[in-house]
Write an enzyme that holds these catalytic residues in place. Structure first.
Site, short mmCIF file in Angstrom:
data_model
loop_
_atom_site.label_atom_id
_atom_site.label_comp_id
_atom_site.label_asym_id
_atom_site.label_seq_id
_atom_site.Cartn_x
_atom_site.Cartn_y
_atom_site.Cartn_z
NE ARG A 93 -8.47 -12.45 2.95
CZ ARG A 93 -9.23 -11.48 2.23
NH1 ARG A 93 -8.37 -10.90 1.23
NH2 ARG A 93 -10.39 -11.20 2.28
CG HIS A 99 -1.83 -1.06 1.40
ND1 HIS A 99 -1.75 -2.12 2.26
CD2 HIS A 99 -2.87 -1.46 0.61
CE1 HIS A 99 -2.68 -2.82 2.11
NE2 HIS A 99 -3.63 -2.75 0.99
CE LYS A 125 -1.82 -8.91 -2.37
NZ LYS A 125 -3.08 -9.68 -2.45
#
Ligand code: PAF
Length: 282
Positions: A187, A37, A149
């Site tokens: 995750r 990010h 991704k």
């Protein structure tokens, strides 16, 4: 850095930015910000006067048995990271600020979500389009940044932008990886120590397929089946591993020259679902 919890507050600030002719880049996220990010935010900073980060764990894109309740929520840490990156505004609404109690409309997706993550997560991309469409309407950025991704997400959003006439440029940023190749993901925090050691195996399988394809294998089915068995032997449970057309997102069995493909996989390691992909042009 400003923080808005409601659409009204966000719009107010955004209209101030815009009234002085300044440009806006949006980085939509579900929080639990990692280096991937931050890299999107840094690229966004180079492209616009103001970077707006949205942080919202969107319930509409989680299936009934998925990890909505356990998805990491780290708002204070995220705000600190955004502050350090020089973000102008974080838009972090509650559910009620974004969704009405009743919903009468939904966005339908044709063939683009039949395979890959769309195939195994029914309703996922409809939920993504719903929130991204809202964010685009609320923030009206000049440019928006997404990670490779989630390449199927990027392709589907690109088509939404085209078909719904959003006047927004989209940028797809390369996958950010840990030193051992594992694609960064919020995750990954679910992985146990042992699983974390095994996890880069997915990227290695994709790289192996890439190497063989570049070396001339143009009917990769057997090669892919073999990689699936190798991954299973290491403890992965395969959701999908295949090659897809970059344009149509359909699986491809015979590769052609001058075409773009995605080598993509989703696997489970214990309770964690990992995804990754490599783009390849022949
Ligand atoms: O990629 C994500 O984190 C999410 O799908 C997005 C684009 C923020 C929409 O909730």
């Amino acid at each position: 850095m400003e923080i808005s919890r409601t659409i009204g507050e966000a719009r107010e600030l955004i209209s101030q930015f815009k009234s002085s002719g300044q440009t806006i880049a949006l980085v939509p996220t579900m929080g639990a910000l990692h280096k991937g990010h931050l890299s999107l935010i840094r690229q966004a900073k180079k492209r616009a006067d103001h970077v707006i980060v949205s942080i919202f764990v969107n319930p509409e894109q989680f299936g009934p048995n998925e990890d909505f309740d356990t998805y990491p929520r780290e708002l204070e840490d995220d705000l600190e990271k955004c502050r350090l990156e020089g973000v102008s505004l974080v838009f972090a609404p509650d559910r009620d600020a974004v969704y009405d109690e009743e919903k009468f409309l939904s966005i339908n997706i044709d063939s683009l979500n039949q395979h890959m993550c769309g195939g195994s997560r029914p309703g996922f991309f409809e939920g993504v389009l719903l929130i991204v469409n809202k964010l685009f309407n609320i923030i009206q950025p000049d440019v928006a940044f997404f990670g490779q991704k989630d390449i199927q997400q990027f392709q589907i959003i690109s088509i939404m932008v085209r078909e719904f006439n959003h006047n927004i440029e989209l940028v797809m940023a390369p996958v950010e990886r840990a030193n051992d190749g594992l694609a960064l993901s919020s995750r990954n925090s679910y992985l146990s120590v042992d699983e974390r050691t095994t996890a880069p195996g997915l990227y290695r399988a994709l790289q192996f397929i890439e190497k063989q394809v570049k070396g001339g294998v143009h009917t990769p089915k057997l090669l892919i089946e073999h990689q699936k068995s190798e991954l299973e032997a290491k403890g992965f449970r395969i959701d999908y591993l295949d090659m897809f057309s970059f344009k149509t997102l359909q699986p491809v069995y015979t590769l052609q020259e001058n075409k773009k493909y995605i080598i993509a996989g989703a696997v489970w390691l214990g309770k964690t679902r990992l995804i990754d992909n490599i783009l390849i042009e022949l």
